[in-house]
Write a protein that holds these residues in place. Structure first.
Motif, short mmCIF file in Angstrom:
data_model
loop_
_atom_site.label_atom_id
_atom_site.label_comp_id
_atom_site.label_asym_id
_atom_site.label_seq_id
_atom_site.Cartn_x
_atom_site.Cartn_y
_atom_site.Cartn_z
N LEU A 84 0.82 -1.21 0.00
CA LEU A 84 0.00 0.00 0.00
C LEU A 84 0.86 1.26 0.00
CD1 LEU A 84 -2.82 -1.06 2.49
CD2 LEU A 84 -2.90 -1.01 -0.01
N ARG A 85 2.03 1.18 0.56
CA ARG A 85 2.93 2.33 0.54
C ARG A 85 3.84 2.34 -0.69
NH1 ARG A 85 6.14 3.50 5.78
NH2 ARG A 85 5.93 5.64 4.96
N GLY A 86 3.74 1.29 -1.49
CA GLY A 86 4.61 1.17 -2.65
C GLY A 86 3.86 0.87 -3.93
N ARG A 87 3.57 -0.41 -4.18
CA ARG A 87 3.06 -0.86 -5.47
C ARG A 87 1.75 -0.18 -5.87
NH1 ARG A 87 1.41 -7.10 -7.21
NH2 ARG A 87 1.66 -6.75 -9.47
N PHE A 88 0.86 0.05 -4.93
CA PHE A 88 -0.46 0.62 -5.26
C PHE A 88 -0.48 2.14 -5.23
CE2 PHE A 88 -1.76 -3.64 -3.80
CZ PHE A 88 -2.68 -3.97 -4.78
N ARG A 89 0.50 2.75 -4.65
CA ARG A 89 0.45 4.19 -4.38
C ARG A 89 0.88 4.99 -5.61
NH1 ARG A 89 4.29 7.82 -2.33
NH2 ARG A 89 3.38 9.57 -1.17
N ASP A 90 0.15 6.06 -5.88
CA ASP A 90 0.51 6.99 -6.95
C ASP A 90 1.44 8.04 -6.34
OD1 ASP A 90 0.73 8.92 -8.90
OD2 ASP A 90 -1.42 9.12 -9.25
N ALA A 91 2.74 7.86 -6.58
CA ALA A 91 3.73 8.73 -5.96
C ALA A 91 3.69 10.15 -6.53
CB ALA A 91 5.12 8.14 -6.15
N GLU A 92 3.15 10.30 -7.74
CA GLU A 92 3.12 11.63 -8.36
C GLU A 92 1.92 12.45 -7.92
OE1 GLU A 92 2.97 13.76 -12.79
OE2 GLU A 92 3.15 11.56 -12.61
N HIS A 93 0.74 11.86 -7.96
CA HIS A 93 -0.49 12.61 -7.71
C HIS A 93 -1.09 12.33 -6.33
CE1 HIS A 93 -0.49 13.80 -11.91
NE2 HIS A 93 -0.40 12.53 -12.26
#
Length: 408
Positions: A84-93
């Motif tokens: 949830l903090r990595g693979r699924f997370r949209d780091a840009e938006h």
């Protein structure tokens, strides 16, 4: 007959059932992150996109398992938090993608239903003191309240595009129901009454206004002015998340959530919370249970109360047992214990899969396994919670109650 609720022997049976569900779910760990969809036999379907809601629910379940002292559950909860903090997370938006595959997101829209489950998973991981849980919870609540909360209507909106620039016109009650669950959990874990106040606004609108004013048949689908769209998906009535008509199992869930809120508010709780929970419970029995000559709850009814989709869903049976337990805890009335026994017997006779583990997720009208709406066994969330709710007080909610050592 002696009641099951409060019986130490029955509590031991529930504990054994819950441990079996925890064991079954261990196969769902996806090597790339998150939790895979499981087949009817319990085999992970690793080539299938990984849904966010499944990974959130299983992170929640294993956080609860850790709080119960079950070995390896903390590691599995950590696996979920990492995804949830990595693979699924949209780091840009910011926010989370609804599903991911080997090459990244397969759906880039941001949806309230899934984001509510991120909050629930993060709240449980926080209560379980898992690394990164509190940071995830703070971020998830920030996103939910900034982008999905509609303060004018006291509800959550449904769906944004990836960059939070375009809001879809659909509004749905299912996402709001799970938002109530998530907010109540987060309120207990963080001791934040403001989250409980938002949950109360949603419950007031859906239960006290919409349900009470419509013979308890809750409209599920709305346009962007929050006007009900009563023929929504009339050509796809068995949709897993947006079926046509009124959804019996949701009446049970809303009733139970009303009771959790009532218990949390204590002397400040409005009297209608219990009255309306009773109304929803009674309606679910009257229009949902064994209405077509066979045991089981139909999936949906139309606006006159006639069955539409007659398949029996495991989650409805699970919520029925949990809500009967909650009604009994709130009232002490023996009829709820009687319904509780009836529905657990139904689960034991027909839903529990003694060959492969867990529960069949769907049954046909002859009570044989079916897959009109649900194929496989994607998660254990509803069933596992049904083994816990009868052994915990109505408040605080599950993760906080386990953290506080309140399990019977």
């Amino acid at each position: 007959m002696t009641g099951w609720l409060g019986s130490p022997a029955h509590a031991r049976w529930l504990e054994t059932e819950g441990d079996g569900l925890l064991d079954f779910g261990r196969a769902s760990v996806h090597p790339d992150g998150g939790f895979a969809w499981l087949s009817e036999e319990g085999t992970p379907e690793l080539d299938r996109p990984v849904p966010l809601w499944v990974s959130c629910r299983m992170t929640h379940v294993y956080s609860l398992g850790h709080l119960m002292g079950r070995p390896d559950c903390g590691r599995l909860a950590d696996h979920g938090v990492t995804a949830l903090r990595g693979r699924f997370r949209d780091a840009e938006h910011g926010g989370w993608y609804a599903a991911v595959g080997a090459d990244g997101p397969v759906s880039r829209d941001k949806t309230a239903y899934e984001h509510a489950f991120v909050v629930l998973a993060a709240a449980s991981a926080t209560a379980a003191d898992r690394v990164g849980g509190r940071e995830l919870l703070d971020e998830a609540l920030g996103i939910l309240l900034e982008h999905f909360w509609d303060d004018e209507h006291g509800m959550v909106r449904e769906q944004w595009d990836e960059a939070w620039t375009t809001l879809d016109g659909y509004r749905g009650v299912n996402a709001n129901m799970h938002t109530v669950e998530a907010l109540l959990s987060a309120a207990d874990v963080l001791d934040d009454a403001s989250l409980r106040e938002r949950a109360q606004r949603i419950l007031t609108r859906v239960v006290h206004d919409l349900a009470r004013g419509n013979d308890w048949r809750i409209p599920e689908h709305f346009d962007d002015t929050w006007t009900p769209v009563l023929d929504y998906n009339i050509d796809e009535p068995a949709h897993p998340f947006r079926p046509y008509g009124a959804t019996i199992g949701h009446w049970l869930e809303w009733a139970r959530l009303a009771l959790h809120l009532r218990a949390a508010l204590g002397v400040d709780a409005p009297s209608w919370l219990l009255d309306d929970a009773r109304g929803l419970f009674d309606a679910s029995v009257r229009e949902g249970w064994a209405v077509d000559g066979a045991d089981g709850f139909v999936y949906t009814v139309d606006w006159s109360g006639a069955p539409v989709v007659r398949e029996r869903m495991h989650w409805v049976a699970a919520e029925a047992t949990a809500t009967a337990a909650a009604m009994h805890a709130a009232t002490g009335e023996p009829e709820y214990d009687a319904w509780y026994r009836t529905w657990w017997q139904h689960v034991a006779d027909h839903f529990r899969d003694t060959a492969h583990g867990s529960w069949h997720h769907e049954l046909a009208t002859d009570l044989s396994p079916s897959s009109v709406t649900w194929a496989g066994k994607p998660d254990t969330y509803h069933a596992f919670q049904a083994t816990l709710i009868p052994r915990l007080p109505l408040t605080p909610t599950l993760a906080a109650a386990l953290r506080d050592g309140l399990l019977a």
